[in-house]
Design an enzyme around this catalytic site. Structure first.
Site, mmCIF file in Angstrom:
data_model
loop_
_atom_site.group_PDB
_atom_site.id
_atom_site.type_symbol
_atom_site.label_atom_id
_atom_site.label_comp_id
_atom_site.label_asym_id
_atom_site.label_seq_id
_atom_site.Cartn_x
_atom_site.Cartn_y
_atom_site.Cartn_z
ATOM 1 N N HIS A 1 0.865 -1.131 0.075
ATOM 2 C CA HIS A 1 -0.067 0.019 0.164
ATOM 3 C C HIS A 1 0.775 1.184 -0.191
ATOM 4 C CE1 HIS A 1 -3.650 -1.993 2.176
ATOM 5 N NE2 HIS A 1 -3.621 -2.527 0.753
ATOM 6 N N GLU B 1 17.713 0.740 -0.609
ATOM 7 C CA GLU B 1 17.351 1.251 -1.742
ATOM 8 C C GLU B 1 18.258 2.339 -2.151
ATOM 9 O OE1 GLU B 1 13.319 2.477 -0.845
ATOM 10 O OE2 GLU B 1 14.021 4.218 0.021
HETATM 11 C C1 NOJ Z 1 9.700 3.862 -0.950
HETATM 12 C C2 NOJ Z 1 9.941 2.622 -0.084
HETATM 13 O O1 NOJ Z 1 11.057 2.660 0.682
HETATM 14 C C3 NOJ Z 1 10.481 1.625 -1.254
HETATM 15 O O2 NOJ Z 1 10.706 0.464 -0.736
HETATM 16 C C4 NOJ Z 1 9.032 1.698 -2.210
HETATM 17 O O3 NOJ Z 1 9.481 0.709 -3.172
HETATM 18 C C5 NOJ Z 1 8.903 2.936 -2.907
HETATM 19 N N1 NOJ Z 1 8.664 3.967 -1.685
HETATM 20 C C6 NOJ Z 1 7.694 2.825 -3.537
HETATM 21 O O4 NOJ Z 1 6.467 2.771 -2.606
HETATM 22 CA CA CA Z 2 12.034 4.753 1.766
#
Ligand code: NOJ
Ligand code: CA
Length: 701
Positions: free
Chosen positions: A415, A509
């Site tokens: 979500h 990320e």
């Molecule tokens: C930031 C979140 O940390 C990441 O895991 C996610 O893929 C993106 N937002 C998109 O929701």
């Molecule tokens: Ca994030």
């Protein structure tokens, strides 16, 4: 109410005495509470006779109230008590947790305003917790906090591991400077969340946020944070000289918090030790939170998962289905739009991940970008972007639900709210019902962008309450939650153990979005993780990204082996194996460690630790005679001393050691590793060489 009557019952008039002393159960920590000559409450803390906190003020400034709760107090009673018990977490770093503290309750009365408050101090062997309590009373039914006046007065120019006090985000790199270096660095304007991620930069920047880790020149380790952030804004810290003052995140109109009495603030916490390992071993933040509030917990299970996710960062897959923009919720017929050919959450791709999860024993498959709305999904004007129940045309929800079931795997819901918390709350019940109807029992939430209600910050009172409302609502539906971009955790997972993990820091990320430093994960256990588990998403085997695109010079700032070690050093009951399944298939022997490693533990032993330098942790898997050891280092290679005396004596075990190969280096040779097995006993001490930016991972059976 109960505090007020309790107060009447316990009241013990103290006469002239305006100083109270409390010691920790082992006697090492000592708290001194006193009123200064203006009747301002102050507190000071020592550890083994050394000053930790100089006398600092306590109080509360009330909006529109010139008297406020800052001075003119007298002590009307005190009460000392002790607790020494243990409790059983639903999941955790150990299966029993000792809760041992001495408590001092101070009842204060302020004549000019005719107001009573209580201060409650708890001294554990590894730290202090204290909070303000406002009993319901004639002159204090409702009030608006203008500022909390808590001070933390440090004793010297400590080394600090800090993030700027940005109201919006915890996703900065950690800065390591002396206290005297904090303001110059903030003023230099060089602090950025990430080069491709300028969204939050320098909005509402106060000095620092918590958890704040410090080390004094006489080797005291000091950590400031908070516990049980409920109905209140998160605490930032404003630095002046060597004194930190609480600075609560404001709301859209600049107020800090709206209070209705009875009310207790979150606990302010100060962990202290002369051994860095004690900071990592501390359960004080959990102990200061309320016991589990859920009626049943048998549906809550730690989760190891893979997902359609990392490919969006390194392979050009998209969350969006089409390149069209200005799509409108409920008004766009996606089946009429041209697919962009890069959509990640397609039925075939998800099926591939389900097969992989089933084959290798992963519990769940996260699928991001499964639902309509991702074409242009955030921005101040975006309230109704997602409805959380409508799949894209190329994601066959029914088929995948049934297919996953046939394979004994679950799909993890995603979500993304684009921080439109209002929209999410309106749709939450329907979204959770939809999940239950379709066999989802865990959701990753996300809050990218500026919150709606507009003008709110992600760490303010409104949003802090929102994340908790979501976790509580999820519990009613037997849903587990992993919140991203939510305010940093404060141990609420004890009370709501379905709130398995949060992001709330710079996760993996960022290695793809910008970069992270090799010492990053040697700091996080001392900062972010003090508040609770993190969905860090380790497990990147293909550490360099020019593998996908020769022009992509970004990379993970670790060796491959360090990625394995993170499953042990970064405690979480929710762990992702974040890399692409095709990369795992290239390194099946290294994958074996991720398959084997537990996500729930009977015991944890912090073997070695120094913030910013190294961390070595051993843990025993819950209910099994299996142990896992993870050791990591910063940009410097080192030899970890791994003492296996936590193993049962008199028996032989097989240890499988995943190690950096000779010549491995996070920058020049990150993917070189070796695996060997050795026989070990409780007498074994392994001297294990870790490459620069490297690690070691050991499984013992
Ligand atoms: C930031 C979140 O940390 C990441 O895991 C996610 O893929 C993106 N937002 C998109 O929701
Ligand atoms: Ca994030």
């Amino acid at each position: 109410m109960k505090y007020f009557f309790g107060l009447l019952l316990w009241m013990k008039v103290l006469g002239a005495s305006a100083q109270e002393t409390l010691k920790s159960p082992d006697g090492d920590l000592e708290l001194k509470f006193s009123l200064d000559n203006k009747g301002v409450p102050t507190y000071a803390l020592t550890f083994k006779g050394k000053a930790v906190l100089l006398p600092g003020k306590l109080g509360m400034e009330i909006a529109g109230d010139s008297i406020s709760l800052r001075d003119g107090f007298r002590i009307t009673g005190t009460q000392v008590s002790s607790v020494n018990d243990t409790w059983t977490p639903v999941w955790g770093q150990s299966s029993r947790i000792r809760n041992q503290y001495n408590e001092l309750e101070v009842a204060l009365y302020q004549e000019k305003r005719d107001t009573r408050i209580l201060l409650r101090f708890r001294l554990f062997n590894d730290g202090l917790g204290f909070r303000y309590e406002f009993p319901k009373q004639k002159n204090l039914n409702y009030f608006t906090v203008k500022e909390e006046l808590t001070e933390f007065r440090m004793t010297g120019d400590h080394k600090a591991f800090w993030l700027p006090g940005d109201y919006q985000t915890e996703e900065y790199k950690t800065s390591t400077t002396l206290l005297s270096g904090i303001l110059p660095k903030l003023k230099s304007g060089t602090l950025k969340v990430g080069e491709n991620y300028p969204l939050y930069e320098n909005k509402g920047l106060v000095s620092v946020q918590t958890p704040l880790m410090m080390k004094s020149s006489d080797n005291l380790y000091i950590n400031i944070h908070e516990a049980a952030l409920v109905d209140y804004p998160a605490m930032m810290l404003e630095l002046k000289g060597q004194t930190f003052s609480a600075h609560l995140t404001p709301d859209a109109v600049g107020n800090r918090a709206y209070i209705q009495t009875d009310f207790t603030t979150p606990w302010r916490t100060v962990l202290v030790s002369d051994d860095a390992r004690d900071i990592l071993a501390s359960n004080t933040i959990l102990n200061l939170n309320e016991p589990c509030a859920l009626e049943s917990t048998d549906w809550i299970r730690p989760v190891k998962y893979v997902g359609v996710w990392w490919e969006m960062f390194v392979k050009g897959s998209t969350w969006a289905y089409t390149n069209e923009t200005n799509t409108k919720l409920g008004k766009t017929d996606y089946s009429k739009l041209k697919p962009n050919g890069t959509h990640g959450a397609t039925t075939a791709n998800v099926k591939k991940y389900i097969d992989f999860a089933a084959k290798h024993g992963f519990d769940q498959v996260l699928v991001e970008g499964w639902n309509e709305g991702w074409e242009d999904w955030y921005g101040l004007w975006k309230e109704d972007v997602f409805d959380f129940v409508t799949p894209y045309p190329d994601f066959d929800l029914n088929y995948l639900r049934d297919y996953a079931k046939s394979k004994g795997v679950r799909i993890m819901m995603h979500h993304e709210t684009s921080a439109a918390a209002t929209n999410y709350e309106r749709r939450l019940d329907e979204a959770f019902r939809f999940m239950t109807a379709n066999r989802y029992n865990a959701v990753k939430t996300g809050y990218v962008g500026y919150p709606i209600p507009r003008g709110e910050w992600r760490s303010g009172q409104w949003m802090a309450s929102h994340y908790l409302r979501v976790a509580k609502e999820a519990a009613k539906h037997h849903i587990m939650v992993n919140s991203h971009e939510a305010v940093r955790p404060t141990g609420l997972c004890r009370t709501y153990p379905n709130w398995l993990a949060q992001e709330s820091a710079r996760g993996t990320e960022f290695e793809a979005l910008a970069d992270s430093d090799p010492d990053h994960t040697t700091i996080l256990p001392f900062t972010r993780l003090v508040g609770g588990p993190m969905d860090y998403t380790p497990g990147i085997f293909q550490t360099t990204f020019d593998y996908y695109d020769p022009s992509n010079k970004k990379r993970v700032h670790t060796t491959l082996v360090k990625q394995l070690a993170l499953y042990v050093t970064m405690y979480s009951p929710l762990q992702m194996a974040a890399d692409l399944v095709e990369n795992y298939e290239r390194f099946p022997d290294a994958l074996q460690f991720i398959k084997d490693v537990a996500v729930d533990w009977d015991e944890t032993h912090i073997l070695e630790a120094e913030p910013g330098d190294y961390v070595t942790i051993a843990r025993k898997a819950k209910g099994k005679n299996e142990w896992f050891v993870g050791g990591i280092t910063d940009e410097n290679g080192r030899t970890a001393q791994i003492n296996l005396d936590f193993l049962p004596a008199g028996r032989k075990f097989k240890a499988t050691i995943y190690e950096d190969a000779r010549g491995a280096h996070w920058e020049t040779n990150p993917m070189a590793y070796g695996i060997r097995t050795v026989e070990v006993t409780s007498k074994t001490v392994l001297g294990q060489i870790l490459a620069p930016g490297g690690g070691v991972a050991i499984s013992i059976k």
